[in-house]
Design a protein around this motif. Structure first.
Motif, PDB file in Angstrom:
ATOM      1  N   LYS A   1       0.833  -1.206   0.000  1.00 46.43           N
ATOM      2  CA  LYS A   1       0.000   0.000   0.000  1.00 46.43           C
ATOM      3  C   LYS A   1       0.868   1.257   0.000  1.00 46.43           C
ATOM      4  O   LYS A   1       0.566   2.231  -0.699  1.00 46.43           O
ATOM      5  CB  LYS A   1      -0.920   0.003   1.225  1.00 46.43           C
ATOM      6  CG  LYS A   1      -2.060  -0.999   1.159  1.00 46.43           C
ATOM      7  CD  LYS A   1      -2.884  -0.955   2.425  1.00 46.43           C
ATOM      8  CE  LYS A   1      -3.896  -2.080   2.479  1.00 46.43           C
ATOM      9  NZ  LYS A   1      -4.663  -2.076   3.749  1.00 46.43           N
ATOM     10  N   TRP A   2       1.955   1.242   0.764  1.00 49.79           N
ATOM     11  CA  TRP A   2       2.843   2.399   0.794  1.00 49.79           C
ATOM     12  C   TRP A   2       3.591   2.557  -0.524  1.00 49.79           C
ATOM     13  O   TRP A   2       3.818   3.681  -0.990  1.00 49.79           O
ATOM     14  CB  TRP A   2       3.830   2.276   1.960  1.00 49.79           C
ATOM     15  CG  TRP A   2       3.212   2.593   3.287  1.00 49.79           C
ATOM     16  CD1 TRP A   2       2.885   1.719   4.286  1.00 49.79           C
ATOM     17  CD2 TRP A   2       2.804   3.882   3.761  1.00 49.79           C
ATOM     18  NE1 TRP A   2       2.308   2.372   5.348  1.00 49.79           N
ATOM     19  CE2 TRP A   2       2.248   3.710   5.052  1.00 49.79           C
ATOM     20  CE3 TRP A   2       2.864   5.171   3.231  1.00 49.79           C
ATOM     21  CZ2 TRP A   2       1.752   4.769   5.815  1.00 49.79           C
ATOM     22  CZ3 TRP A   2       2.368   6.236   3.984  1.00 49.79           C
ATOM     23  CH2 TRP A   2       1.827   6.034   5.255  1.00 49.79           C
ATOM     24  N   LEU A   3       3.983   1.442  -1.131  1.00 48.37           N
ATOM     25  CA  LEU A   3       4.674   1.512  -2.416  1.00 48.37           C
ATOM     26  C   LEU A   3       3.778   2.132  -3.490  1.00 48.37           C
ATOM     27  O   LEU A   3       4.273   2.754  -4.436  1.00 48.37           O
ATOM     28  CB  LEU A   3       5.121   0.114  -2.860  1.00 48.37           C
ATOM     29  CG  LEU A   3       6.392  -0.434  -2.210  1.00 48.37           C
ATOM     30  CD1 LEU A   3       6.610  -1.890  -2.633  1.00 48.37           C
ATOM     31  CD2 LEU A   3       7.605   0.412  -2.576  1.00 48.37           C
ATOM     32  N   ALA A   4       2.466   1.935  -3.354  1.00 47.80           N
ATOM     33  CA  ALA A   4       1.534   2.498  -4.337  1.00 47.80           C
ATOM     34  C   ALA A   4       1.656   4.017  -4.420  1.00 47.80           C
ATOM     35  O   ALA A   4       1.424   4.618  -5.476  1.00 47.80           O
ATOM     36  CB  ALA A   4       0.100   2.102  -3.980  1.00 47.80           C
ATOM     37  N   LEU A   5       2.057   4.647  -3.316  1.00 48.18           N
ATOM     38  CA  LEU A   5       2.183   6.104  -3.300  1.00 48.18           C
ATOM     39  C   LEU A   5       3.290   6.595  -4.227  1.00 48.18           C
ATOM     40  O   LEU A   5       3.280   7.755  -4.650  1.00 48.18           O
ATOM     41  CB  LEU A   5       2.458   6.585  -1.868  1.00 48.18           C
ATOM     42  CG  LEU A   5       1.337   6.349  -0.846  1.00 48.18           C
ATOM     43  CD1 LEU A   5       1.796   6.790   0.539  1.00 48.18           C
ATOM     44  CD2 LEU A   5       0.070   7.093  -1.252  1.00 48.18           C
ATOM     45  N   VAL A   6       4.245   5.699  -4.535  1.00 46.02           N
ATOM     46  CA  VAL A   6       5.349   6.073  -5.425  1.00 46.02           C
ATOM     47  C   VAL A   6       4.820   6.554  -6.771  1.00 46.02           C
ATOM     48  O   VAL A   6       5.423   7.425  -7.416  1.00 46.02           O
ATOM     49  CB  VAL A   6       6.304   4.865  -5.620  1.00 46.02           C
ATOM     50  CG1 VAL A   6       7.345   5.156  -6.692  1.00 46.02           C
ATOM     51  CG2 VAL A   6       6.985   4.512  -4.309  1.00 46.02           C
ATOM     52  N   LEU A   7       3.693   6.014  -7.186  1.00 47.78           N
ATOM     53  CA  LEU A   7       3.163   6.338  -8.510  1.00 47.78           C
ATOM     54  C   LEU A   7       2.737   7.799  -8.642  1.00 47.78           C
ATOM     55  O   LEU A   7       2.592   8.307  -9.758  1.00 47.78           O
ATOM     56  CB  LEU A   7       1.982   5.419  -8.833  1.00 47.78           C
ATOM     57  CG  LEU A   7       2.363   3.958  -9.102  1.00 47.78           C
ATOM     58  CD1 LEU A   7       1.127   3.082  -9.146  1.00 47.78           C
ATOM     59  CD2 LEU A   7       3.138   3.828 -10.395  1.00 47.78           C
ATOM     60  N   PHE A   8       2.542   8.484  -7.510  1.00 50.60           N
ATOM     61  CA  PHE A   8       2.189   9.901  -7.605  1.00 50.60           C
ATOM     62  C   PHE A   8       3.328  10.728  -8.192  1.00 50.60           C
ATOM     63  O   PHE A   8       3.134  11.893  -8.558  1.00 50.60           O
ATOM     64  CB  PHE A   8       1.791  10.444  -6.229  1.00 50.60           C
ATOM     65  CG  PHE A   8       0.360  10.182  -5.886  1.00 50.60           C
ATOM     66  CD1 PHE A   8      -0.653  10.858  -6.554  1.00 50.60           C
ATOM     67  CD2 PHE A   8       0.016   9.254  -4.924  1.00 50.60           C
ATOM     68  CE1 PHE A   8      -1.988  10.616  -6.256  1.00 50.60           C
ATOM     69  CE2 PHE A   8      -1.301   9.000  -4.615  1.00 50.60           C
ATOM     70  CZ  PHE A   8      -2.320   9.686  -5.282  1.00 50.60           C
ATOM     71  N   ALA A   9       4.516  10.124  -8.284  1.00 54.05           N
ATOM     72  CA  ALA A   9       5.642  10.813  -8.921  1.00 54.05           C
ATOM     73  C   ALA A   9       5.285  11.216 -10.344  1.00 54.05           C
ATOM     74  O   ALA A   9       5.718  12.274 -10.841  1.00 54.05           O
ATOM     75  CB  ALA A   9       6.881   9.913  -8.924  1.00 54.05           C
ATOM     76  N   TYR A  10       4.464  10.400 -11.025  1.00 55.27           N
ATOM     77  CA  TYR A  10       4.105  10.697 -12.412  1.00 55.27           C
ATOM     78  C   TYR A  10       3.113  11.844 -12.512  1.00 55.27           C
ATOM     79  O   TYR A  10       3.099  12.586 -13.498  1.00 55.27           O
ATOM     80  CB  TYR A  10       3.564   9.436 -13.087  1.00 55.27           C
ATOM     81  CG  TYR A  10       4.600   8.353 -13.127  1.00 55.27           C
ATOM     82  CD1 TYR A  10       5.755   8.496 -13.870  1.00 55.27           C
ATOM     83  CD2 TYR A  10       4.460   7.200 -12.362  1.00 55.27           C
ATOM     84  CE1 TYR A  10       6.735   7.529 -13.877  1.00 55.27           C
ATOM     85  CE2 TYR A  10       5.427   6.212 -12.361  1.00 55.27           C
ATOM     86  CZ  TYR A  10       6.567   6.386 -13.119  1.00 55.27           C
ATOM     87  OH  TYR A  10       7.537   5.441 -13.111  1.00 55.27           O
ATOM     88  N   VAL A  11       2.278  12.015 -11.505  1.00 54.03           N
ATOM     89  CA  VAL A  11       1.362  13.157 -11.482  1.00 54.03           C
ATOM     90  C   VAL A  11       2.167  14.440 -11.308  1.00 54.03           C
ATOM     91  O   VAL A  11       1.955  15.435 -12.016  1.00 54.03           O
ATOM     92  CB  VAL A  11       0.340  13.004 -10.340  1.00 54.03           C
ATOM     93  CG1 VAL A  11      -0.601  14.205 -10.312  1.00 54.03           C
ATOM     94  CG2 VAL A  11      -0.465  11.717 -10.506  1.00 54.03           C
ATOM     95  N   ILE A  12       3.109  14.407 -10.362  1.00 52.49           N
ATOM     96  CA  ILE A  12       3.952  15.582 -10.118  1.00 52.49           C
ATOM     97  C   ILE A  12       4.768  15.923 -11.364  1.00 52.49           C
ATOM     98  O   ILE A  12       4.877  17.095 -11.755  1.00 52.49           O
ATOM     99  CB  ILE A  12       4.882  15.322  -8.916  1.00 52.49           C
ATOM    100  CG1 ILE A  12       4.059  15.071  -7.652  1.00 52.49           C
ATOM    101  CG2 ILE A  12       5.835  16.507  -8.711  1.00 52.49           C
ATOM    102  CD1 ILE A  12       4.877  14.601  -6.467  1.00 52.49           C
ATOM    103  N   THR A  13       5.346  14.881 -11.985  1.00 58.87           N
ATOM    104  CA  THR A  13       6.154  15.101 -13.188  1.00 58.87           C
ATOM    105  C   THR A  13       5.344  15.779 -14.284  1.00 58.87           C
ATOM    106  O   THR A  13       5.839  16.683 -14.972  1.00 58.87           O
ATOM    107  CB  THR A  13       6.701  13.757 -13.718  1.00 58.87           C
ATOM    108  OG1 THR A  13       7.418  13.100 -12.677  1.00 58.87           O
ATOM    109  CG2 THR A  13       7.635  13.970 -14.901  1.00 58.87           C
TER     110      THR A  13
END
Length: 435
Positions: free
Chosen positions: A164-176
């Protein structure tokens, strides 16, 4: 010091007092659906979406609106099978199809997943090489062994929390995506005005997006995680896991819907980022790996944006590879009736962990072979494209069977949506050979 006595398991399907705080109620509902949705955006998927944006610009943004409801319908049906039947999807399919058919299905899924694991490990290692300058092949082995050790050593509850915590990594693409400063009126027009494929490349890309987003391994993973969730609650027998309350179903719909939205949102922003950078600057011809995407992105969007993109690839790989290896292990052990589960110890589930180990080892070996990553991904798309429609038919038959589903079959709306998905995936499978 006295040992604390284990609390008796709660009855399956028993209505729990509703959480009054709406925010807490929402987050308490999140579980297997969010993990599955995040795992869908694995490194090989990121390559597919990056190529879509780089080659075709904004014309593929609308596909996120198409795949979101279809993915949610399929995953919710698979979740419901696990919740009410008390067994995983492969075990449920055993009640409708002869074992030889399921063995062929298991072998096809294993092959596709092992190739995908190899592509994901290669993508993670390539990005790490860009960040450290250390030989990528070393990281392929290190990442593969670390993932295998973690899935064997840690129990399901701990793994689920990490996932579940690793899923937060994907927000990097929103920021990018925001860092590249989109022209939002133009972006929104492309999003809500579908551009029907007109060329061979556009059709091929659409097929790849469908195959990457609605993948067979996710069907099995979703249903099996429902069983793992019940085991954590103390329901270790099939009979104790059967049936689900209306509240259970409602909570899982929130979970799967959130996971599906999250997955397709990330897909959308990956396509958007690469469309506004790589496609705009006509830097499309060399995007074949995650390393190519990150390296090409840096001079156009800046080092920080490229770093976020790269860290996202590494982080989601640690989530996606256990899902790929685990789904293959669930299928094989359920088809043959062996003990299985991430909550089992190694000595009690040797076949289960053995399949996981072989999947990862084969994936590692593929990265040392002469097989090109794009050729491997194409082969995976072909296997998944052929397998998915047949599996969806099987899932529909199981989900409509009142005996298997304990009198709680899937809703008519769910059947219609999965039926539409089945037709679409069948067309995609034919398109692979006809385009």
């Amino acid at each position: 010091m006295k040992r604390k006595l284990a609390e008796p398991p709660t009855a399956k399907g028993e209505e729990q007092p509703p959480e009054r705080n709406p925010i807490r109620r929402f987050f308490s509902a999140l579980g297997p659906g969010v993990i599955t949705g995040a795992a869908d955006d694995d490194p090989s998927g990121i390559v597919t979406y990056s190529i879509a944006g780089a080659q075709l610009g904004l014309t593929m943004l609308w596909t996120a609106l198409l795949t979101f409801p279809l993915m949610c319908a399929v995953q919710m049906m698979c979740a419901r099978v696990g919740m009410v039947s008390g067994v995983g999807l492969a075990a449920a399919l055993r009640k409708k199809f002869p074992q030889p058919v399921l063995v062929v299905m298991a072998l096809a899924l294993f092959l596709a997943n092992a190739i995908n694991i190899g592509a994901d490990l290669s993508g993670m290692a390539d990005v790490t090489f860009l960040l450290t300058g250390i030989n990528a092949r070393i990281f392929v082995v290190l990442f593969g062994l670390a993932i295998l050790f973690g899935t064997v050593y840690f129990r399901y509850a701990r793994l689920a929390s990490v996932f579940k915590w690793l899923a937060l990594v994907l927000f990097a693409y929103v920021i990018t995506a925001f860092l590249v400063k989109p022209d939002w009126p133009r972006v929104l027009q492309a999003t809500f005005t579908p551009s029907w494929p007109r060329s061979h490349d556009q059709w091929s890309t659409l097929v790849a997006i469908l195959g990457t987003t609605i993948s067979p391994y996710l069907f099995f993973w979703q249903a099996s995680q429902e069983i793992e969730e019940e085991k954590v609650k103390g329901h270790h027998t099939i009979s104790s896991r059967r049936n689900a309350s209306d509240d259970d179903i409602k909570r899982r719909k929130i979970d799967v819907g959130t996971g599906g939205f999250f997955s397709n949102l990330i897909m959308y922003f990956i396509i958007l980022t690469t469309a506004l950078t790589l496609h705009t600057h006509l830097n499309t011809q060399h995007i074949e790996t995650t390393k190519d995407a990150v390296a090409a992105l840096e001079p156009l969007a800046g080092k920080f944006a490229a770093l976020l993109f790269g860290f996202g690839i590494i982080g989601v790989g640690f989530l996606a590879i256990p899902t790929l290896a685990g789904s293959a292990a669930y299928v094989f052990t359920e088809v043959f009736g062996f003990r299985h589960g991430l909550d089992e110890k190694l000595g009690r589930a040797r076949a289960f962990y053995g399949v996981m180990a072989v999947s990862i080892i084969v994936g590692i070996a593929l990265t040392y072979s002469s097989v090109k990553p794009m050729d491997a991904l194409y082969l995976t798309a072909v296997i998944n494209g052929i397998l998915a429609p047949f599996l969806l038919v099987g899932i529909l038959l199981v989900a409509c069977d009142r005996k298997i589903m304990q009198g709680q079959p899937s809703s008519m709306l769910g059947r219609i949506m999965v039926g539409i998905t089945t037709v679409g995936m069948a067309f995609a499978a034919l398109a692979i050979f006809l385009l």
